[in-house]
Design a protein around this motif. Structure first.
Motif, PDB file in Angstrom:
ATOM      1  N   GLY A   1       0.825  -1.208   0.000  1.00 10.35           N
ATOM      2  CA  GLY A   1       0.000   0.000   0.000  1.00 10.35           C
ATOM      3  C   GLY A   1       0.862   1.262   0.000  1.00 10.35           C
ATOM      4  O   GLY A   1       0.613   2.195  -0.766  1.00 10.35           O
ATOM      5  N   VAL A   2       1.902   1.253   0.841  1.00 13.16           N
ATOM      6  CA  VAL A   2       2.792   2.406   0.919  1.00 13.16           C
ATOM      7  C   VAL A   2       3.474   2.623  -0.437  1.00 13.16           C
ATOM      8  O   VAL A   2       3.554   3.749  -0.950  1.00 13.16           O
ATOM      9  N   ALA A   3       3.954   1.511  -1.042  1.00 14.24           N
ATOM     10  CA  ALA A   3       4.673   1.622  -2.309  1.00 14.24           C
ATOM     11  C   ALA A   3       3.748   2.155  -3.416  1.00 14.24           C
ATOM     12  O   ALA A   3       4.153   3.003  -4.210  1.00 14.24           O
ATOM     13  N   LEU A   4       2.527   1.640  -3.447  1.00 16.81           N
ATOM     14  CA  LEU A   4       1.604   2.104  -4.493  1.00 16.81           C
ATOM     15  C   LEU A   4       1.238   3.571  -4.272  1.00 16.81           C
ATOM     16  O   LEU A   4       1.122   4.340  -5.228  1.00 16.81           O
ATOM     17  N   GLY A   5       1.076   3.961  -3.003  1.00 15.79           N
ATOM     18  CA  GLY A   5       0.820   5.369  -2.709  1.00 15.79           C
ATOM     19  C   GLY A   5       1.982   6.231  -3.166  1.00 15.79           C
ATOM     20  O   GLY A   5       1.808   7.293  -3.772  1.00 15.79           O
ATOM     21  N   ALA A   6       3.213   5.722  -2.923  1.00  9.00           N
ATOM     22  CA  ALA A   6       4.403   6.472  -3.331  1.00  9.00           C
ATOM     23  C   ALA A   6       4.469   6.575  -4.856  1.00  9.00           C
ATOM     24  O   ALA A   6       4.854   7.610  -5.402  1.00  9.00           O
ATOM     25  N   LEU A   7       4.070   5.496  -5.534  1.00  5.69           N
ATOM     26  CA  LEU A   7       4.073   5.520  -7.003  1.00  5.69           C
ATOM     27  C   LEU A   7       3.087   6.577  -7.510  1.00  5.69           C
ATOM     28  O   LEU A   7       3.404   7.377  -8.392  1.00  5.69           O
ATOM     29  N   ASN A   8       1.889   6.570  -6.920  1.00  8.08           N
ATOM     30  CA  ASN A   8       0.910   7.626  -7.269  1.00  8.08           C
ATOM     31  C   ASN A   8       1.509   9.006  -7.026  1.00  8.08           C
ATOM     32  O   ASN A   8       1.415   9.887  -7.872  1.00  8.08           O
ATOM     33  N   GLY A   9       2.104   9.167  -5.853  1.00  7.59           N
ATOM     34  CA  GLY A   9       2.685  10.457  -5.493  1.00  7.59           C
ATOM     35  C   GLY A   9       3.764  10.862  -6.476  1.00  7.59           C
ATOM     36  O   GLY A   9       3.850  12.008  -6.899  1.00  7.59           O
ATOM     37  N   PHE A  10       4.590   9.886  -6.879  1.00  6.89           N
ATOM     38  CA  PHE A  10       5.663  10.173  -7.830  1.00  6.89           C
ATOM     39  C   PHE A  10       5.071  10.667  -9.154  1.00  6.89           C
ATOM     40  O   PHE A  10       5.495  11.692  -9.701  1.00  6.89           O
ATOM     41  N   ILE A  11       4.084   9.941  -9.656  1.00  5.83           N
ATOM     42  CA  ILE A  11       3.520  10.307 -10.964  1.00  5.83           C
ATOM     43  C   ILE A  11       2.862  11.687 -10.892  1.00  5.83           C
ATOM     44  O   ILE A  11       3.029  12.523 -11.770  1.00  5.83           O
TER      45      ILE A  11
ATOM     46  N   VAL B   1       4.362  17.598   0.988  1.00  2.87           N
ATOM     47  CA  VAL B   1       3.064  17.392   1.636  1.00  2.87           C
ATOM     48  C   VAL B   1       2.146  16.563   0.735  1.00  2.87           C
ATOM     49  O   VAL B   1       1.507  15.608   1.181  1.00  2.87           O
ATOM     50  N   ARG B   2       2.103  16.921  -0.559  1.00  7.91           N
ATOM     51  CA  ARG B   2       1.219  16.179  -1.467  1.00  7.91           C
ATOM     52  C   ARG B   2       1.671  14.737  -1.614  1.00  7.91           C
ATOM     53  O   ARG B   2       0.868  13.801  -1.583  1.00  7.91           O
ATOM     54  N   PHE B   3       2.984  14.547  -1.753  1.00  6.89           N
ATOM     55  CA  PHE B   3       3.528  13.195  -1.873  1.00  6.89           C
ATOM     56  C   PHE B   3       3.180  12.394  -0.625  1.00  6.89           C
ATOM     57  O   PHE B   3       2.687  11.278  -0.703  1.00  6.89           O
TER      58      PHE B   3
ATOM     59  N   ALA C   1      -2.339   7.771   2.280  1.00  3.72           N
ATOM     60  CA  ALA C   1      -3.590   7.225   1.764  1.00  3.72           C
ATOM     61  C   ALA C   1      -3.389   5.785   1.304  1.00  3.72           C
ATOM     62  O   ALA C   1      -4.240   4.918   1.556  1.00  3.72           O
ATOM     63  N   GLY C   2      -2.252   5.500   0.667  1.00  3.23           N
ATOM     64  CA  GLY C   2      -1.964   4.122   0.235  1.00  3.23           C
ATOM     65  C   GLY C   2      -1.885   3.187   1.428  1.00  3.23           C
ATOM     66  O   GLY C   2      -2.418   2.074   1.403  1.00  3.23           O
ATOM     67  N   PHE C   3      -1.236   3.682   2.484  1.00  4.58           N
ATOM     68  CA  PHE C   3      -1.102   2.862   3.700  1.00  4.58           C
ATOM     69  C   PHE C   3      -2.480   2.578   4.307  1.00  4.58           C
ATOM     70  O   PHE C   3      -2.796   1.434   4.646  1.00  4.58           O
TER      71      PHE C   3
END
Lengths: 537, 345
Positions: free
Chosen positions: B126-136, B234-236, B242-244
């Motif tokens: 979940g954390v990784a997918l949230g980070a991926l969203n944040g990155f994009i 903050v946005r990232f 949220a992913g977590f």
């Protein structure tokens, strides 16, 4: 003979607030009337009533022998035509001049039949524009390719076109004013961002509109402009008409005091008695500053502790980029900023780092850069409060409201409490909040971009005093503004820009505390007028 | 945003700011009413269904079911408001939840990884997918609506791939025990997880510097940047958190049936949005807030449960959720307008 439009006994309340109280105004064919007053004085409300946007609670409209109750017949289209041009001009970027021109009519489907005859439309628009000295070949161009002043003239010409019957009229009988019905053109702060030459151009256009038999109502903050454009002046304060004068019998100082309700002696106080300052007490150094993708610079200058350095120039001269570049908000900026002996590389600067080094920026646009408009005063103020970073996991609410209330009192912000939202405040009060956001914290270097844009006379004086107060405490201030009047009230030294470079450095003359306005105005123009710019004047 | 200022305030100050006291009092009462309105509507809904079907609706069993079986939706909606509060959209959260759930199921059932480790990996997912969203969204700079719409679809495919396109049945009973079997006051324990997460978010939103920065960024990025806030961070961070939380929702989703379903999780997205927007009309009016969101979730599921008991067909759920989303947004806009009228008044 076109009859006068006499509007009288206009009152309008919004809830508990009386916006207009028994106001009156007369609009005569061929005459330019200026409407002046502080923010919140009711002039905007009157404009909105005249243009049919607000319905007044009461009011009488008299046109020749027609008399009507304005609270009933508030859209008054039959007897009297009103066209309004606002500061944003209402033009759509990326669209051609002719399409912009026809926008109001296309919007309601009056521009002829379903299939638009572009050839015909273009030629009638071009002939109308030539009346305003606009090059007819511009009609095919995109509006944003035209200089700002041409855009203003086009917006104005468009309003006149609609007043005179628009497309239908234009094709049928050629463009002629309707000689039975009075028509009024309202111009709401349209000269902002224009240079003196451009304003002069607009002045000619406005005079010619008046000469063609329309009445013009000009709303402006700039008293010099008002005095040069208008025949008559109406001054509003607290929703009432407090003075009506002919331009020929009025002096600017008198207008200042009528608008603000401050006596002329008090106005003098603020503008006199700046501290003397030694130039060897340098606290801020700027070296090789370049900004705005290379359009500005390279510049080097320094600022003494307690000095207010004015930065100005004509629109497009690049001066407005300087505060953002020094604050680290311009990613293309390079150069070195030295604060009390410590040098910082501006190419690695960011707003958060600058704030950590004691630098703050008061941006020029309150609503989109300076304040969170739908949040409370206290919340806005808390953003600059160091305690946010001191206690990341515990932020009690009560101290935030308390600090907010203290600042509301200290800076004379007119609001019931610090729980009021920014949108509930007038422009001047919102600007006080924005200033207080940074003046209420410890700083070494304060950067200001247009600190009194759209702010009334009373708030201007107070904001000027706030800045000088902090400067007396040793703060170095950069104030970038095109408001020369204001600079002449706060700036100990002024740098004038032209084409992204320094063209003049101005100092106070003859023992005055601040740089004289005439000098600033002259220096801004000098570069533009000729290439033989010489400092010796 | 800036328009509101120039339009509604132009030329009108509040005078001396001295509203007559009774008017201020009236406004205050109106504000409080607005803050609790959804709660009142909820009570009315309960009363109406109670009168219509007293024997089935007003039973302990039904309330236990309503509160206990909808924790997944509640937690997912809480994950969503973290991103919404920062001013971004995340349309991928239901797919993130599904992917985490399938990961958990596949590890635990097919690869015989212990439940604890499977949970840890699932949360990290979940954390990784949230980070991926944040990155994009934040680093690459793609609009969050489009980026997460794309990510949501990609993850929907990934979930099918991980699961071999079928339900993974037989996830450890411990998880099921700790989600749905254990009860406190007759309500499955998962309800209390949702409440606990809601309270933690409430505290963070309201009483921490991070919470205030999150709101600042959500309200206006440029003002935040010029105030020295690390807007991108903050946005990232909001996407990661949220992913977590969506991964926690995945634990409840998997645990409530002991099954990881690669398809049905996606249907949680719309009710989560309906709850988040409806929640923003109460408690902290005009802002996405956890308590309002929890009230909204339980209002929505009470409505659905009542309709089901009335014998209405299942498809009505969709109609109900979708309509509520639109009504909630329309209602809050109408309210914002009426308030700005009060302001310029």
């Amino acid at each position: 003979m076109i009859p006068d439009v006499e509007i009288s006994h206009v009152s309008k309340r919004f809830g508990a607030v009386v916006a207009l109280d028994d106001a009156h105004i007369t609009l005569r064919s061929g005459e330019v009337r200026a409407l002046v007053g502080a923010n919140g004085s009711g002039k905007s409300t009157l404009v909105k009533i005249l243009s049919g946007f607000h319905r007044p609670d009461s009011g009488v409209m008299k046109i020749g022998d027609i008399e009507a109750d304005l609270s009933d017949d508030w859209r008054h289209g039959e007897h009297w035509q009103v066209g309004t041009v606002h500061q944003d001009l209402g033009l759509i970027a990326g669209v051609s001049v002719v399409e912009n021109f026809l926008l109001p009519e296309l919007a309601v489907g009056h521009a002829g039949s379903v299939k638009l005859n572009w050839h015909k439309l273009r030629s009638s628009v071009a002939s109308h524009l030539s009346r305003f000295d606009v090059d007819p070949s511009l009609v095919r161009r995109k509006i944003d390719e035209c200089p700002r002043v041409t855009q203003a003239v086009i917006a104005l010409a468009r309003a006149v076109w609609i007043l005179e019957g628009g497309f239908a009229k234009g094709t049928a009988e050629g463009i002629t004013a309707d000689h039975q019905r009075p028509a009024t053109l309202i111009l709401d702060e349209i000269t902002a961002f224009l240079s003196l030459d451009e304003v002069a151009r607009l002045r000619e256009v406005i005079r010619s509109v008046a000469a063609s038999g329309h009445s013009v109502l000009l709303v402006s903050h700039d008293l010099d402009e008002v005095l040069s454009f208008a025949d008559e002046i109406t001054v509003f304060r607290d929703g009432r008409v407090v003075a009506e004068r002919q331009v020929s019998d009025v002096k600017k100082a008198e207008l200042f005091s009528v608008i603000s309700g401050i006596s002329m002696e008090e106005t003098q106080d603020v503008t006199s008695g700046g501290p003397t300052r030694s130039r060897d007490n340098v606290s801020i150094g700027v070296k090789e500053l370049r900004a705005a993708e290379g359009a500005v610079g390279p510049l080097s200058f320094d600022i003494a502790a307690g000095e207010v350095l004015g930065i100005t120039g004509l629109l497009g001269s690049g001066f407005e980029h300087v505060p953002y570049a020094l604050f680290g908000a311009d990613p293309t900026a390079t150069g070195t900023l030295t604060i009390n002996g410590t040098a910082y590389d501006l190419s690695h600067a960011s707003p958060s780092r600058s704030i950590a080094h004691g630098v703050a920026l008061v941006p020029g646009d309150r609503g989109t850069q300076g304040l969170w408009v739908d949040m409370t005063i206290a919340e806005n103020l808390s953003a600059s409060d160091g305690s946010l970073s001191l206690h990341p996991w515990v932020q009690a609410r009560a101290p935030m409201w308390r600090r907010g209330d203290d600042i509301v009192d200290e800076y004379a912000i007119k609001a019931p409490s610090s729980k009021s939202k920014i949108v509930e405040l007038s422009g001047g009060n919102a600007q006080r909040v924005l200033m207080a956001k940074w003046l209420a914290v410890d700083l070494d270097f304060l950067l200001l971009d247009e600190p009194v844009r759209g702010v009334d006379v009373g708030a201007r004086l107070q904001i000027g005093e706030m800045i000088l107060e902090r400067a007396r405490g040793g703060l170095s201030v950069v104030c970038a503004t095109s408001d020369h009047e204001f600079l002449s009230q706060v700036a100990h030294r002024v740098l004038v820009f032209a084409n992204g470079e320094l063209s003049f450095e101005l100092h106070p003359k003859g023992g005055a505390g601040f740089v004289a306005k005439d000098d600033i105005v002259w220096s801004c123009q000098a570069k533009e007028d000729s290439s033989n710019a010489s400092i010796a004047r | 945003m800036s328009n509101t200022e120039s339009n509604s305030v132009a030329g009108m100050s509040m005078g001396d700011g001295a509203r007559p006291r009774n008017l201020a009092k009236g406004l205050r009462t109106r504000e409080i009413l607005q803050q609790v309105s959804l709660l009142l509507v909820w009570v009315i809904v309960v009363i109406v269904f109670g009168i219509l079907r007293p024997d089935t609706f007003l039973t302990v069993g039904n309330f236990s079911a309503v509160f206990g079986t909808n924790a997944t939706l509640a937690v997912l909606a809480l994950a969503l408001i973290v991103v919404l509060r920062a001013g971004d959209y995340d349309l991928s959260l239901a797919a993130v939840m599904t992917t985490c759930s399938v990961t958990l199921g596949a590890l635990n059932v097919e690869h015989h990884v212990s439940l604890l480790w499977a949970i840890v990996v699932s949360l990290l997912m979940g954390v990784a997918l949230g980070a991926l969203n944040g990155f994009i969204v934040v680093v690459v700079g793609i609009d969050s609506f489009i980026a997460t719409l794309g990510m949501g679809t990609v993850l929907g495919g990934v979930a099918l791939w991980f699961s071999g396109q079928q339900q993974i049945v037989g996830v450890s009973d411990h998880l099921v025990n700790w989600v749905i079997v254990k009860q406190i006051f007759g309500i499955p324990i998962s309800f209390y997880y949702a409440i606990a997460i809601g309270l933690i978010i409430f505290y963070i939103f309201r009483y921490t510097a991070i919470g205030r920065r999150l709101l600042f960024v959500g309200k206006n990025r440029e003002v935040s940047r010029l105030s020295g806030i690390h807007v991108k961070r903050v946005r990232f961070g909001a996407f990661v958190v949220a992913g977590f939380i969506a991964a926690i929702a995945a634990l409840l989703y998997t645990g409530s049936s002991g099954t990881a379903d690669p398809t049905s999780g996606i249907s949680y997205l719309l009710p989560a949005y309906a709850a988040a927007f409806l929640g923003a009309t109460c408690i902290e009016v005009g802002g996405f807030n956890p308590i309002g969101t929890l009230i909204a979730v339980y209002f929505l599921v009470t409505g659905v449960s009542g309709l089901a008991i009335m014998g209405v067909q299942n498809y009505v759920q969709n109609i109900f959720y979708g309509a509520v989303l639109i009504v909630a947004v329309a209602g809050s806009q109408a309210f914002a307008r009426s308030r700005s009228r009060v302001v310029s008044d």
